[in-house]
Motif scaffolding. Structure first.
Motif, short mmCIF file in Angstrom:
data_model
loop_
_atom_site.label_atom_id
_atom_site.label_comp_id
_atom_site.label_asym_id
_atom_site.label_seq_id
_atom_site.Cartn_x
_atom_site.Cartn_y
_atom_site.Cartn_z
N SER A 129 0.81 -1.21 0.00
CA SER A 129 0.00 0.00 0.00
C SER A 129 0.85 1.27 0.00
O SER A 129 0.38 2.33 -0.37
N ALA A 130 2.11 1.16 0.42
CA ALA A 130 3.02 2.31 0.42
C ALA A 130 3.76 2.42 -0.90
O ALA A 130 4.61 3.30 -1.06
N GLY A 131 3.50 1.53 -1.85
CA GLY A 131 4.16 1.57 -3.14
C GLY A 131 5.32 0.61 -3.26
O GLY A 131 6.01 0.59 -4.27
N LYS A 132 5.57 -0.19 -2.25
CA LYS A 132 6.66 -1.16 -2.28
C LYS A 132 6.30 -2.33 -3.17
O LYS A 132 5.16 -2.76 -3.22
N GLY A 133 7.26 -2.82 -3.91
CA GLY A 133 7.05 -3.97 -4.77
C GLY A 133 8.39 -4.59 -5.10
O GLY A 133 9.44 -4.15 -4.63
N MET A 134 8.37 -5.60 -5.93
CA MET A 134 9.59 -6.28 -6.32
C MET A 134 10.48 -5.30 -7.10
O MET A 134 10.10 -4.86 -8.18
N GLY A 135 11.60 -4.95 -6.53
CA GLY A 135 12.50 -4.01 -7.18
C GLY A 135 12.07 -2.56 -7.06
O GLY A 135 12.68 -1.70 -7.67
N LEU A 136 11.04 -2.27 -6.28
CA LEU A 136 10.57 -0.90 -6.10
C LEU A 136 10.67 -0.51 -4.64
O LEU A 136 10.33 -1.30 -3.76
N LYS A 137 11.09 0.70 -4.40
CA LYS A 137 11.14 1.23 -3.05
C LYS A 137 9.83 1.97 -2.79
O LYS A 137 9.24 2.53 -3.69
N ALA A 138 9.41 1.98 -1.55
CA ALA A 138 8.16 2.65 -1.18
C ALA A 138 8.31 4.16 -1.35
O ALA A 138 9.41 4.69 -1.49
N SER A 139 7.20 4.85 -1.28
CA SER A 139 7.17 6.30 -1.41
C SER A 139 8.03 6.95 -0.32
O SER A 139 8.09 6.47 0.81
N HIS A 140 8.69 8.05 -0.67
CA HIS A 140 9.54 8.74 0.30
C HIS A 140 8.72 9.39 1.41
O HIS A 140 9.26 9.72 2.46
N GLU A 141 7.44 9.59 1.18
CA GLU A 141 6.59 10.16 2.22
C GLU A 141 6.42 9.18 3.39
O GLU A 141 6.15 9.61 4.50
N ARG A 142 6.56 7.89 3.11
CA ARG A 142 6.41 6.87 4.15
C ARG A 142 7.78 6.44 4.67
O ARG A 142 8.15 5.27 4.60
N THR A 143 8.57 7.40 5.13
CA THR A 143 9.87 7.10 5.71
C THR A 143 9.94 7.64 7.13
O THR A 143 9.21 8.57 7.49
N LEU A 144 10.82 7.06 7.91
CA LEU A 144 11.12 7.59 9.23
C LEU A 144 12.58 7.33 9.51
O LEU A 144 13.17 6.41 8.95
N PRO A 145 13.22 8.16 10.35
CA PRO A 145 14.64 7.95 10.62
C PRO A 145 14.85 6.71 11.50
O PRO A 145 14.13 6.50 12.46
N GLY A 146 15.83 5.93 11.13
CA GLY A 146 16.16 4.73 11.90
C GLY A 146 17.66 4.48 11.86
O GLY A 146 18.29 4.71 10.84
N CYS A 147 18.21 4.00 12.97
CA CYS A 147 19.65 3.71 13.00
C CYS A 147 19.94 2.44 12.19
O CYS A 147 19.02 1.73 11.78
N MET A 148 21.20 2.18 11.99
CA MET A 148 21.62 1.04 11.17
C MET A 148 21.07 -0.29 11.71
O MET A 148 20.56 -1.11 10.96
N LEU A 149 21.16 -0.48 13.03
CA LEU A 149 20.71 -1.75 13.61
C LEU A 149 19.20 -1.94 13.48
O LEU A 149 18.73 -3.03 13.12
N CYS A 150 18.44 -0.89 13.73
CA CYS A 150 16.97 -0.99 13.63
C CYS A 150 16.53 -1.15 12.17
O CYS A 150 15.59 -1.88 11.87
N HIS A 151 17.23 -0.45 11.28
CA HIS A 151 16.91 -0.56 9.86
C HIS A 151 17.17 -1.99 9.37
O HIS A 151 16.38 -2.56 8.61
N GLN A 152 18.26 -2.57 9.82
CA GLN A 152 18.57 -3.95 9.44
C GLN A 152 17.52 -4.90 10.00
O GLN A 152 17.10 -5.84 9.33
N TRP A 153 17.09 -4.67 11.24
CA TRP A 153 16.03 -5.51 11.84
C TRP A 153 14.74 -5.40 11.04
O TRP A 153 14.07 -6.40 10.80
N LEU A 154 14.41 -4.19 10.60
CA LEU A 154 13.18 -3.97 9.85
C LEU A 154 13.22 -4.66 8.48
O LEU A 154 12.24 -5.30 8.07
N ASP A 155 14.34 -4.57 7.79
CA ASP A 155 14.42 -5.12 6.43
C ASP A 155 14.82 -6.59 6.37
O ASP A 155 14.29 -7.35 5.56
N GLN A 156 15.77 -7.02 7.20
CA GLN A 156 16.27 -8.40 7.10
C GLN A 156 16.07 -9.23 8.35
O GLN A 156 16.48 -10.38 8.39
N GLY A 157 15.47 -8.67 9.37
CA GLY A 157 15.33 -9.38 10.64
C GLY A 157 14.40 -10.57 10.56
O GLY A 157 13.57 -10.68 9.66
N ALA A 158 14.50 -11.44 11.57
CA ALA A 158 13.70 -12.67 11.58
C ALA A 158 12.38 -12.48 12.33
O ALA A 158 11.63 -13.45 12.50
#
Length: 154
Positions: free
Chosen positions: A92-121
């Motif tokens: 719903s934010a525009g994310k898809g295969m090979g597509l990044k979501a809209s820049h309006e749906r961003t928030l600041p996150g540190c490296m560790l939290c960003h990694q948890w969000l994208d690749q975490g288990a």
């Protein structure tokens, strides 16, 4: 031992004069080019891709901020140099295969939290809940920082 001899032509090359091109050859080439241009124009009008410049103001708002995900980071009250914009991972934010979501749906996150969000288990529901909680806090601060009015969710 036989000595090899260079290849020699048995019959001389026949001389031919210069030939003029047929009068219709140029027009046929022009027609082919026109058809190619029409196809290229049709391809260009398919979809306009989002550029970084269109959402740069949202990405710039994340600079110098502290982490708003607060999952793995030790402190959240200071501006960590590893803080980057974290994009929402929903269709719903525009994310898809090979597509990044809209820049309006961003928030600041540190490296560790960003990694948890994208690749975490962690389960997807937990990730989305953490992102929503952080985004709700970030949306208020971003609106104040950018001088925007906060839009109420309908």
């Amino acid at each position: 031992m036989k000595r090899s001899t260079p290849l020699q032509r048995r019959t001389p090359l026949a001389r031919t004069g210069f030939k003029r091109k047929e009068p219709g050859a140029f027009k046929a080439q022009l027609d082919r080019n026109t058809q190619t241009l029409v196809r290229k124009a049709a391809m260009k009008t398919q979809r306009k891709r989002v550029t970084v410049a269109e959402g740069a103001k949202y990405l710039a708002a994340c600079r110098g901020e502290s982490c708003f995900l607060n999952v793995k980071c030790a402190r959240s009250d200071w501006a960590d140099p590893t803080v980057v914009p974290c994009h929402d991972n929903r269709l719903s934010a525009g994310k898809g295969m090979g597509l990044k979501a809209s820049h309006e749906r961003t928030l600041p996150g540190c490296m560790l939290c960003h990694q948890w969000l994208d690749q975490g288990a962690a389960p997807r529901e937990e990730k989305l809940a953490r992102f929503d909680a952080g985004f709700a806090r970030w949306q208020v601060r971003r609106a104040r920082k950018m001088g925007l009015e906060l839009q109420e969710a309908a």
